[in-house]
Write a protein that holds these residues in place. Structure first.
Motif, mmCIF file in Angstrom:
data_model
loop_
_atom_site.group_PDB
_atom_site.id
_atom_site.type_symbol
_atom_site.label_atom_id
_atom_site.label_comp_id
_atom_site.label_asym_id
_atom_site.label_seq_id
_atom_site.Cartn_x
_atom_site.Cartn_y
_atom_site.Cartn_z
ATOM 1 N N LEU A 64 1.011 -1.418 0.099
ATOM 2 C CA LEU A 64 -0.093 0.270 -0.112
ATOM 3 C C LEU A 64 1.247 1.406 0.072
ATOM 4 O O LEU A 64 0.783 2.131 -1.313
ATOM 5 N N PRO A 65 1.551 1.122 1.109
ATOM 6 C CA PRO A 65 2.960 3.314 0.857
ATOM 7 C C PRO A 65 3.793 2.305 -0.666
ATOM 8 O O PRO A 65 3.804 3.792 -0.968
ATOM 9 N N VAL A 66 3.800 1.334 -1.167
ATOM 10 C CA VAL A 66 4.400 1.775 -2.559
ATOM 11 C C VAL A 66 3.780 2.030 -3.185
ATOM 12 O O VAL A 66 4.422 2.704 -4.125
ATOM 13 N N ILE A 67 2.322 1.410 -3.158
ATOM 14 C CA ILE A 67 1.433 2.505 -4.467
ATOM 15 C C ILE A 67 1.310 3.676 -4.236
ATOM 16 O O ILE A 67 1.567 4.336 -5.095
ATOM 17 N N ALA A 68 1.646 4.120 -2.844
ATOM 18 C CA ALA A 68 1.174 6.011 -2.800
ATOM 19 C C ALA A 68 2.287 6.082 -3.115
ATOM 20 O O ALA A 68 2.277 7.534 -3.877
ATOM 21 N N ASN A 69 3.607 5.475 -3.131
ATOM 22 C CA ASN A 69 4.766 6.368 -3.140
ATOM 23 C C ASN A 69 5.059 6.459 -5.204
ATOM 24 O O ASN A 69 5.281 7.258 -5.662
ATOM 25 N N GLY A 70 4.434 5.026 -5.964
ATOM 26 C CA GLY A 70 4.805 5.235 -7.046
ATOM 27 C C GLY A 70 3.283 6.317 -7.752
ATOM 28 O O GLY A 70 3.855 7.101 -8.561
ATOM 29 N N VAL A 71 2.734 6.443 -7.334
ATOM 30 C CA VAL A 71 1.497 7.848 -7.856
ATOM 31 C C VAL A 71 1.935 8.921 -7.298
ATOM 32 O O VAL A 71 1.892 9.888 -8.505
ATOM 33 N N VAL A 72 2.913 8.914 -6.274
ATOM 34 C CA VAL A 72 3.045 10.409 -6.069
ATOM 35 C C VAL A 72 4.480 11.185 -6.569
ATOM 36 O O VAL A 72 4.537 12.219 -7.408
ATOM 37 N N VAL A 73 5.219 9.710 -7.425
ATOM 38 C CA VAL A 73 6.204 9.852 -8.412
ATOM 39 C C VAL A 73 5.467 10.330 -9.464
ATOM 40 O O VAL A 73 6.533 11.565 -10.562
ATOM 41 N N ALA A 74 5.028 9.387 -9.921
ATOM 42 C CA ALA A 74 4.536 10.495 -11.508
ATOM 43 C C ALA A 74 4.043 10.978 -11.388
ATOM 44 O O ALA A 74 3.278 12.113 -12.411
ATOM 45 N N ALA A 75 2.298 11.275 -9.892
ATOM 46 C CA ALA A 75 1.721 12.881 -10.652
ATOM 47 C C ALA A 75 3.089 14.064 -10.974
ATOM 48 O O ALA A 75 2.470 14.780 -11.290
ATOM 49 N N PHE A 76 3.719 14.046 -9.744
ATOM 50 C CA PHE A 76 4.954 14.880 -9.503
ATOM 51 C C PHE A 76 5.536 14.844 -10.767
ATOM 52 O O PHE A 76 5.566 15.935 -11.777
ATOM 53 N N ALA A 77 6.428 13.833 -11.658
ATOM 54 C CA ALA A 77 6.802 14.185 -13.076
ATOM 55 C C ALA A 77 6.201 14.765 -13.953
ATOM 56 O O ALA A 77 6.271 15.545 -14.929
ATOM 57 N N LEU A 78 4.454 14.611 -14.294
ATOM 58 C CA LEU A 78 3.041 14.014 -14.823
ATOM 59 C C LEU A 78 3.622 16.184 -15.030
ATOM 60 O O LEU A 78 3.385 16.391 -16.007
ATOM 61 N N ALA A 79 3.056 16.238 -13.741
ATOM 62 C CA ALA A 79 2.619 17.773 -13.573
ATOM 63 C C ALA A 79 3.615 18.482 -14.456
ATOM 64 O O ALA A 79 4.144 19.670 -15.050
ATOM 65 N N VAL A 80 5.199 18.361 -13.519
ATOM 66 C CA VAL A 80 6.488 19.439 -14.175
ATOM 67 C C VAL A 80 6.760 19.360 -15.470
ATOM 68 O O VAL A 80 7.224 20.146 -15.924
ATOM 69 N N GLY A 81 7.224 17.383 -15.899
ATOM 70 C CA GLY A 81 7.343 17.930 -17.333
ATOM 71 C C GLY A 81 6.385 18.733 -18.366
ATOM 72 O O GLY A 81 6.324 18.877 -19.276
ATOM 73 N N SER A 82 5.483 18.518 -17.666
ATOM 74 C CA SER A 82 4.030 19.126 -18.550
ATOM 75 C C SER A 82 4.403 20.867 -18.017
ATOM 76 O O SER A 82 4.607 21.415 -19.435
ATOM 77 N N LEU A 83 4.538 21.191 -17.462
ATOM 78 C CA LEU A 83 4.936 22.676 -16.773
ATOM 79 C C LEU A 83 6.275 22.945 -17.875
ATOM 80 O O LEU A 83 6.156 23.765 -18.553
ATOM 81 N N ILE A 84 7.193 22.019 -17.909
ATOM 82 C CA ILE A 84 8.096 22.522 -18.621
ATOM 83 C C ILE A 84 8.158 22.537 -20.314
ATOM 84 O O ILE A 84 8.786 23.503 -20.945
ATOM 85 N N LEU A 85 7.667 21.569 -20.520
ATOM 86 C CA LEU A 85 7.834 21.259 -22.329
ATOM 87 C C LEU A 85 6.639 22.219 -22.655
ATOM 88 O O LEU A 85 5.936 22.278 -23.590
ATOM 89 N N ASP A 86 5.802 22.610 -21.445
ATOM 90 C CA ASP A 86 4.807 23.614 -22.071
ATOM 91 C C ASP A 86 3.246 22.418 -22.548
ATOM 92 O O ASP A 86 2.333 23.053 -23.598
ATOM 93 N N VAL A 87 2.937 21.408 -21.804
ATOM 94 C CA VAL A 87 2.048 20.654 -22.301
ATOM 95 C C VAL A 87 0.757 20.824 -21.462
ATOM 96 O O VAL A 87 0.382 20.251 -20.247
ATOM 97 N N HIS A 88 -0.143 20.839 -22.834
ATOM 98 C CA HIS A 88 -1.560 21.436 -22.289
ATOM 99 C C HIS A 88 -2.345 20.429 -21.587
ATOM 100 O O HIS A 88 -2.403 19.214 -22.368
#
Lengths: 251, 249
Positions: free
Chosen positions: B94-118
């Motif tokens: 369960l904490p592993v899943i939560a950790n995976g969610v945090v990592v993916a969501a953070f990467a998605l948010a920051v990657g979208s901001l840097i590359l200007d993905v809407h």
């Protein structure tokens, strides 16, 4: 001493499964992806270009991983204090460690080129074979000495491996290992110029694909000398600080 | 508790470079290779790599939470206890899943901001759901990885190999139809493949109901891997007792 240090570390690293993975499998994964991406994008003519880049990325991965570990592994084994206390300057002990890690990277380049030849039928034709034979060790030394600079700054940093893992793709990106530098924003170019992988891969590509490789070879060596000079200063400072703060052996 | 005790990467000195910075640069590297290859849009690489990077915590953390017990010589005591195995092993995920969610969501948010993905605002909640399902599915594979970790000493090597396998096969950077047919077929049975495809469709403006089958497929694949992992763990547990190899490291 440098030669035997290099040889010992080379043998030592060859026995590490994790290190062999980093040197062989990971570049093959990146190369496979690059081959499929360039093929699917309708640019199969660039496959040899991509193969060479992926191979140098393998050298870089080995260097970075080994440099991150160079200090950390000694620390874990309890030999760091002995090495620091030994009469030779610490830099002479660390240089062969980092050069050995980049030397292992030659396996990556070889594996990547063989992989590309066997599975993707990428022709292996060198325009300047002798220059290629010179460019390859030059790139290895240049990357190894950049690893020395990184390892020097890692003496104080206990989670060095995490930092070295993090640096793999950023350096690969800004030094144009997999892409032409022209694609990057202009403000990044000066940063690319002071990093040896930029010139190392350029020397190898020009020797293999055609073009003037001499300037890139010269730049790679000049940067290597500069890295040694900076690392010598840096390692002295961080070594003194680690001894003063009594943090040398802390893990 | 076991997660906190055994997952050594929770230190910010390791977590931030390894789990927050590294995935962003993976996104950037492949987005730029994609530009050089004239293959897909930046959005394709941002979504694919962000979700795929959840596999780092899912694979490594699951291996660490099981094989780490062996390294600390506490595995024997745990397995000798009468505690039911299903909550014992799955509870660690369960904490592993939560950790995976945090990592993916953070990467998605920051990657979208840097590359200007809407990404449309309406897609954010469904995307979050897909990330949770994909992380859970990948943790199922992580359980298999952890089980093999009972027999294989170099769990980090194994986790890295699986990570690379997912990167190549799951349509993260190369569209599935551009991969050889055999690889595309294998991808259907791997976690992340359907999740990434669903996430891309959501970002393109599809509704959650229209990608429901993909999300269900992702959940089903994950459940099958988790079940296989549980069976493998029980099998290796019995084998370890029989051959006295439990503490072999």
């Amino acid at each position: 001493m440098v030669f035997y240090g290099w040889l010992f570390q080379l043998k030592n690293l060859t026995l590490s499964g994790l290190f062999v993975f980093t040197s062989l499998i990971e570049p093959l994964i990146i190369a496979t992806l690059a081959f499929y991406m360039f093929k699917a994008g309708g640019r199969p003519g660039t496959l040899f270009y991509a193969a060479l880049g992926a191979g140098v990325l393998g050298i870089w991965s080995s260097t970075l991983f080994g440099s991150g570990g160079a200090i950390a592994w000694q620390r874990w084994q309890g030999t760091l204090e002995l090495l620091v206390a030994a009469p030779p300057p610490l830099i002479l002990i660390v240089v062969p460690l980092t050069i050995a890690t980049s030397t292992i990277g030659i396996y990556s380049l070889t594996a990547t080129l063989v992989w590309g030849r066997v599975l993707f039928h990428i022709p292996f034709h060198l325009v300047h074979p002798w220059l290629f034979a010179l460019a390859l060790p030059t790139a290895v030394i240049g990357l190894g000495l950049l690893g020395l600079l990184i390892a020097s700054s890692f003496v104080l940093y206990r989670a060095a491996n995490a930092l070295s893992n993090m640096l793999e793709f950023p350096i690969a990106l800004i030094t144009g290992l997999m892409i032409p530098l022209a694609l990057l924003p202009d403000w990044l170019h000066p940063l690319s110029w002071i990093l040896a992988p930029t010139w190392g891969v350029r020397a190898i590509r020009r020797a293999a694909l055609g073009g003037d490789a001499w300037f890139a070879i010269g730049m790679c060596l000049a940067l290597g000398i500069a890295y040694v000079a900076i690392a010598a200063k840096l390692i002295g400072v961080v070594e003194r600080k680690a001894r003063q703060d009594a943090t040398l052996s802390l893990t | 508790m076991s997660f906190r005790a055994l997952y050594g990467w929770l230190s910010p000195w390791i977590y931030i470079p390894g789990m927050m910075v590294a995935p962003v640069f993976q996104i950037l590297l492949f987005a730029y290779i994609g530009r050089a290859a004239h293959l897909e849009s930046d959005r394709f690489y941002v979504i694919g790599n962000a979700i795929q990077y959840a596999s780092i915590p899912c694979l490594f953390a699951m291996a660490n939470t099981i094989a780490g017990e062996r390294q600390q010589q506490t595995l024997g005591a745990i397995l000798a206890s009468p505690a039911p195995r299903l909550p014992l092993f799955l509870g660690r995920s369960l904490p592993v899943i939560a950790n995976g969610v945090v990592v993916a969501a953070f990467a998605l948010a920051v990657g979208s901001l840097i590359l200007d993905v809407h990404i449309p605002v309406s897609a954010i909640a469904p995307l979050a759901l897909v990330i949770v399902v994909a992380s859970a599915a990948c943790t199922g594979l992580g359980l298999v990885n952890a089980a093999i970790g009972l027999r294989v000493r170099e769990t980090a090597v194994l986790s890295n190999i699986i990570f690379g396998f997912l990167l190549v096969f799951c349509g993260v950077n190369v569209p599935l139809d551009a991969l050889p047919a055999g690889m595309s077929t294998i991808a259907q049975g791997l976690p992340l493949t359907h999740g990434i495809e669903a996430a891309r469709k959501l970002a393109d403006g599809h509704s959650l109901s229209s990608v429901g089958r993909l999300v269900l497929a992702e959940a089903l694949v994950g459940a099958l891997w988790a079940w296989a992992g549980y069976l493998l763990l029980r099998f290796f547990e019995v084998q370890s007792f029989r051959h006295a190899t439990l503490e072999r490291s």
